[in-house]
Write a protein that holds these residues in place. Structure first.
Motif, PDB file in Angstrom:
ATOM      1  N   TYR A   2      -4.609  -8.028  -0.063  1.00  0.00           N
ATOM      2  CA  TYR A   2      -6.014  -8.209  -0.433  1.00  0.00           C
ATOM      3  C   TYR A   2      -6.199  -8.069  -1.941  1.00  0.00           C
ATOM      4  N   TRP A   3      -5.530  -7.096  -2.524  1.00  0.00           N
ATOM      5  CA  TRP A   3      -5.616  -6.854  -3.973  1.00  0.00           C
ATOM      6  C   TRP A   3      -5.077  -8.064  -4.741  1.00  0.00           C
ATOM      7  N   GLU A   4      -3.946  -8.613  -4.270  1.00  0.00           N
ATOM      8  CA  GLU A   4      -3.342  -9.773  -4.938  1.00  0.00           C
ATOM      9  C   GLU A   4      -4.215 -11.020  -4.797  1.00  0.00           C
ATOM     10  N   LYS A   5      -4.817 -11.189  -3.627  1.00  0.00           N
ATOM     11  CA  LYS A   5      -5.568 -12.418  -3.353  1.00  0.00           C
ATOM     12  C   LYS A   5      -6.983 -12.396  -3.928  1.00  0.00           C
ATOM     13  N   TYR A   6      -7.681 -11.266  -3.778  1.00  0.00           N
ATOM     14  CA  TYR A   6      -9.099 -11.222  -4.133  1.00  0.00           C
ATOM     15  C   TYR A   6      -9.404 -10.442  -5.419  1.00  0.00           C
ATOM     16  N   GLY A   7      -8.418  -9.746  -5.957  1.00  0.00           N
ATOM     17  CA  GLY A   7      -8.702  -8.872  -7.089  1.00  0.00           C
ATOM     18  C   GLY A   7      -9.079  -7.480  -6.605  1.00  0.00           C
ATOM     19  N   TYR A   8      -9.084  -6.526  -7.542  1.00  0.00           N
ATOM     20  CA  TYR A   8      -9.239  -5.131  -7.125  1.00  0.00           C
ATOM     21  C   TYR A   8     -10.616  -4.822  -6.547  1.00  0.00           C
ATOM     22  N   GLU A   9     -11.675  -5.299  -7.159  1.00  0.00           N
ATOM     23  CA  GLU A   9     -13.024  -4.919  -6.718  1.00  0.00           C
ATOM     24  C   GLU A   9     -13.302  -5.381  -5.290  1.00  0.00           C
ATOM     25  N   LYS A  10     -12.950  -6.634  -4.978  1.00  0.00           N
ATOM     26  CA  LYS A  10     -13.169  -7.151  -3.620  1.00  0.00           C
ATOM     27  C   LYS A  10     -12.261  -6.422  -2.625  1.00  0.00           C
ATOM     28  N   ARG A  27       5.283  -4.027  -6.181  1.00  0.00           N
ATOM     29  CA  ARG A  27       4.018  -4.770  -6.111  1.00  0.00           C
ATOM     30  C   ARG A  27       2.858  -3.896  -6.555  1.00  0.00           C
ATOM     31  N   PHE A  28       2.847  -2.650  -6.100  1.00  0.00           N
ATOM     32  CA  PHE A  28       1.765  -1.729  -6.466  1.00  0.00           C
ATOM     33  C   PHE A  28       1.767  -1.460  -7.968  1.00  0.00           C
ATOM     34  N   ASP A  29       2.939  -1.182  -8.542  1.00  0.00           N
ATOM     35  CA  ASP A  29       3.017  -0.876  -9.972  1.00  0.00           C
ATOM     36  C   ASP A  29       2.545  -2.059 -10.811  1.00  0.00           C
ATOM     37  N   PHE A  30       2.908  -3.278 -10.401  1.00  0.00           N
ATOM     38  CA  PHE A  30       2.473  -4.464 -11.144  1.00  0.00           C
ATOM     39  C   PHE A  30       0.955  -4.607 -11.089  1.00  0.00           C
ATOM     40  N   LEU A  31       0.399  -4.506  -9.880  1.00  0.00           N
ATOM     41  CA  LEU A  31      -1.055  -4.646  -9.724  1.00  0.00           C
ATOM     42  C   LEU A  31      -1.810  -3.554 -10.463  1.00  0.00           C
ATOM     43  N   ASN A  32      -1.310  -2.332 -10.371  1.00  0.00           N
ATOM     44  CA  ASN A  32      -1.993  -1.221 -11.037  1.00  0.00           C
ATOM     45  C   ASN A  32      -1.893  -1.363 -12.553  1.00  0.00           C
ATOM     46  N   VAL A  51      14.805   8.688  10.975  1.00  0.00           N
ATOM     47  CA  VAL A  51      13.430   9.124  10.713  1.00  0.00           C
ATOM     48  C   VAL A  51      12.674   7.973  10.059  1.00  0.00           C
ATOM     49  N   ASN A  52      11.539   7.636  10.613  1.00  0.00           N
ATOM     50  CA  ASN A  52      10.798   6.488  10.104  1.00  0.00           C
ATOM     51  C   ASN A  52       9.314   6.668  10.375  1.00  0.00           C
ATOM     52  N   VAL A  53       8.506   5.913   9.643  1.00  0.00           N
ATOM     53  CA  VAL A  53       7.066   5.892   9.898  1.00  0.00           C
ATOM     54  C   VAL A  53       6.777   4.831  10.949  1.00  0.00           C
ATOM     55  N   HIS A  54       5.574   4.848  11.479  1.00  0.00           N
ATOM     56  CA  HIS A  54       5.149   3.805  12.403  1.00  0.00           C
ATOM     57  C   HIS A  54       5.073   2.474  11.652  1.00  0.00           C
ATOM     58  N   SER A  55       5.353   1.376  12.352  1.00  0.00           N
ATOM     59  CA  SER A  55       5.281   0.051  11.715  1.00  0.00           C
ATOM     60  C   SER A  55       3.875  -0.221  11.193  1.00  0.00           C
ATOM     61  N   ARG A  56       2.871   0.330  11.865  1.00  0.00           N
ATOM     62  CA  ARG A  56       1.481   0.127  11.437  1.00  0.00           C
ATOM     63  C   ARG A  56       1.251   0.699  10.042  1.00  0.00           C
ATOM     64  N   TYR A  57       1.954   1.775   9.724  1.00  0.00           N
ATOM     65  CA  TYR A  57       1.790   2.419   8.412  1.00  0.00           C
ATOM     66  C   TYR A  57       2.197   1.453   7.298  1.00  0.00           C
ATOM     67  N   VAL A  58       3.347   0.803   7.463  1.00  0.00           N
ATOM     68  CA  VAL A  58       3.830  -0.143   6.454  1.00  0.00           C
ATOM     69  C   VAL A  58       2.956  -1.397   6.435  1.00  0.00           C
ATOM     70  N   LYS A  59       2.554  -1.877   7.614  1.00  0.00           N
ATOM     71  CA  LYS A  59       1.705  -3.066   7.685  1.00  0.00           C
ATOM     72  C   LYS A  59       0.382  -2.857   6.952  1.00  0.00           C
ATOM     73  N   GLN A  60      -0.149  -1.634   7.049  1.00  0.00           N
ATOM     74  CA  GLN A  60      -1.421  -1.350   6.387  1.00  0.00           C
ATOM     75  C   GLN A  60      -1.265  -1.380   4.866  1.00  0.00           C
ATOM     76  N   ILE A  61      -0.164  -0.819   4.355  1.00  0.00           N
ATOM     77  CA  ILE A  61       0.085  -0.870   2.915  1.00  0.00           C
ATOM     78  C   ILE A  61       0.203  -2.324   2.462  1.00  0.00           C
ATOM     79  N   ARG A  62       0.981  -3.138   3.207  1.00  0.00           N
ATOM     80  CA  ARG A  62       1.159  -4.559   2.865  1.00  0.00           C
ATOM     81  C   ARG A  62      -0.181  -5.295   2.872  1.00  0.00           C
ATOM     82  N   MET A  63      -1.015  -4.986   3.864  1.00  0.00           N
ATOM     83  CA  MET A  63      -2.304  -5.664   3.993  1.00  0.00           C
ATOM     84  C   MET A  63      -3.189  -5.388   2.788  1.00  0.00           C
ATOM     85  N   TRP A  64      -3.273  -4.105   2.394  1.00  0.00           N
ATOM     86  CA  TRP A  64      -4.139  -3.769   1.270  1.00  0.00           C
ATOM     87  C   TRP A  64      -3.599  -4.328  -0.044  1.00  0.00           C
ATOM     88  N   LEU A  65      -2.287  -4.361  -0.216  1.00  0.00           N
ATOM     89  CA  LEU A  65      -1.703  -4.982  -1.410  1.00  0.00           C
ATOM     90  C   LEU A  65      -1.995  -6.487  -1.429  1.00  0.00           C
TER      91      LEU A  65
END
Length: 398
Positions: A296-304, A355-360, A280-294
Motif C-alpha cells: 500500500y505504501w509503495e502503490k499509494y504513498g505514505y499518507e493514503k 523495502r521498508f528502509d527504502f520507503l522510510n 520456530v516461525n511466525v504465522h504466515s498471516r504476520y508476514v502477509k500483513q507486513i507485505r500488504m502494508w508495504l
C-alpha cells in the motif's frame, strides 16, 4: 545505562547484607540509579512504609480493562507513579538476586518467547496448558514465604522478618475476588512476573521431573505451560493424574480446561504463539500483513497507506492497541520481532527490511524537503526575495 555483571554483583551483595529498612531504601536507590543511568532522586524510607500500607495509601493501583481477542475483558491493575518507580527498582534487584529455573522463560533477563518455543521444535505432540487467575493465586503470605528462603533469606531475626513482610506488602494489594477480599499479586505490577518465577521454582522442578520420567520436554512462560514429546503420553492416566496433582493439589494453582489443547504433527503446532512444527516461525498471516502494508505504501504513498492501515489495524487490534498508532512505527516494530524470530540473515526478513528502509528513507527525505521549502517561504516573507533564493540554492547544493 548498560547493566554489567559488576552491577548485578553489587545488588546481590547488598541484598545479602540487608539488616534494616534503611538498608533496603539504599539498595533500591542504587538499583534505580543503575536502571536510569543518572543520579536519581533516592528512594525514601517513608515512601516504602507509605506505599506498603494500603490503609495509608488507599489508591495504590488504578484498575482498568482491555479487550482480549475473544472479546472478553482482561483486568489490569497498574500501580500509581510513586509506587511504580519503587517496584521497577525492586524488580531489577529481584532479577539480579534470583536465578530462575531453566524451564522458566517468561520475564527472565536474556530470554524471550523464542527461547521458549525452541524447546518444542520438531516434536510429534505439543500440549499447551493455561493456568487460571495466575497472579491472583499468590497471596501475601506466599510472597512473604518466598522472601524468607533462598536466595533472599530474610528470616531468622525480627528485623529480617519485618523486611520480608514489608517487601511482600509492597508487591501485593487487596482486591475483591469472588466476593472476598484477598491480598494478592496484581496483574500489571512490575514485580508480579518475577515473583511468580521465584514462587514457581518448586512447580518447575516437579514438572521438569515429570517430563523427564515420560520422555517429554517442559517449559513455562508465566501462566503458559508447554509439554512436548515424540510419543503420545497425554492419554496416559499416570501422566495426567500426576500433572494435575502437582499443579492443583501440591501448588494450589488451577488448570484452565478451556485453554488446554493437544496439537499433533501434521497440524499447526504452537508454543507461546509461535509455530514450532519444523522450526520456530511466525504465522504466515504476520508476514502477509507486513507485505500488504508495504505494498500500500509503495502503490499509494505514505499518507493514503496510513489511512488504510489505521482502518484495518483498529478493526483487528483496537481491543488492545493504541488508537494513535502510526504505520511506520508499527512496521518497524513488526520487523524487529520478525528478526528476533527468524534471524537477521533470513531471506524473508531481509527482503521486507530493505523495502521498508527504502520507503522510510524516501519519506524522511520528502519531509525534510517540505521543511526546507517552508524555511525558504518564511525567509522570503521576513527577509526578502533575494535572501530566500540564496537559501534555496544552498538547500539544492546540499
Amino acid at each position: 545505562m548498560k547493566i554489567e555483571q559488576a552491577h548485578i554483583n553489587q545488588i546481590r551483595q547488598q541484598f545479602a547484607e540487608l539488616q534494616s529498612k534503611e538498608d533496603l531504601a539504599k539498595l533500591l536507590s542504587d538499583a534505580k540509579n543503575m536502571l536510569y543511568g543518572e543520579k536519581c532522586k533516592p528512594v525514601q524510607l517513608k515512601s516504602l512504609t507509605y506505599y506498603a500500607n494500603p490503609k495509608l495509601c488507599k489508591k495504590r493501583y488504578q484498575t482498568f480493562t482491555i479487550k482480549k481477542k475473544s472479546g472478553a475483558d482482561r483486568t489490569i491493575n497498574a500501580p500509581i507513579k510513586g509506587l511504580k518507580s519503587i517496584l521497577r527498582s525492586l524488580n531489577f534487584a529481584l532479577q539480579c538476586v534470583n536465578d530462575p529455573h531453566e524451564a522458566a522463560t517468561g520475564f527472565v533477563i536474556g530470554k524471550s518467547i523464542v527461547d521458549n518455543a525452541k524447546k518444542h521444535v520438531g516434536h510429534h505432540y505439543v500440549l499447551n496448558i493455561d493456568l487460571k487467575d495466575f497472579f491472583h493465586s499468590f497471596d501475601r503470605k506466599w510472597v512473604k514465604y518466598g522472601f524468607s528462603y533462598e536466595p533472599f533469606n530474610l528470616s531468622g531475626s525480627k528485623e529480617k522478618e519485618e523486611l520480608a513482610f514489608l517487601l511482600a506488602s509492597l508487591c501485593t494489594h487487596p482486591f475483591e475476588i469472588d466476593g472476598k477480599e484477598k491480598t494478592v499479586l496484581p496483574q500489571g505490577s512490575p514485580t508480579s512476573p518475577t515473583l511468580t518465577n521465584i514462587l514457581c521454582k518448586k512447580l518447575d522442578r516437579r514438572l521438569t521431573g515429570l517430563a523427564n520420567r515420560f520422555g517429554a520436554t517442559y517449559s513455562r512462560y508465566a501462566d503458559d505451560i508447554t509439554f512436548s514429546s515424540q510419543h503420545n503420553i497425554y492419554t496416559d492416566e499416570a501422566f495426567n493424574n500426576e500433572l494435575k496433582r502437582i499443579i492443583e493439589e501440591d501448588q494450589k494453582l488451577i488448570i484452565n480446561p478451556k485453554k488446554t489443547r493437544l496439537q499433533k504433527a501434521g497440524y499447526r503446532q504452537e508454543a507461546t504463539g509461535l509455530i514450532v512444527n519444523d522450526k520456530v516461525n511466525v504465522h504466515s498471516r504476520y508476514v502477509k500483513q507486513i507485505r500488504m502494508w508495504l505494498y500500500y505504501w509503495e502503490k499509494y504513498g505514505y499518507e493514503k497507506a496510513e489511512q488504510i492501515f489505521k482502518r484495518d489495524y483498529l478493526t483487528d487490534k483496537g481491543h488492545v492497541k493504541k488508537p494513535n498508532a502510526c504505520l511506520v512505527n508499527v512496521l518497524d516494530g513488526k520487523l524487529e520481532f520478525l528478526k528476533m524470530v527468524k534471524g537477521i540473515e533470513d531471506g524473508t526478513y531481509k527482503g521486507l527490511k530493505e523495502r521498508f528502509d527504502f520507503l522510510n528513507g524516501m519519506k524522511v527525505k520528502k519531509e525534510n524537503e517540505k521543511i526546507d521549502l517552508e524555511n525558504v517561504v518564511n525567509t522570503i516573507l521576513n527577509k526578502g526575495l533575494i535572501e530566500g533564493i540564496n537559501l534555496y540554492d544552498r538547500y539544492k547544493k546540499s
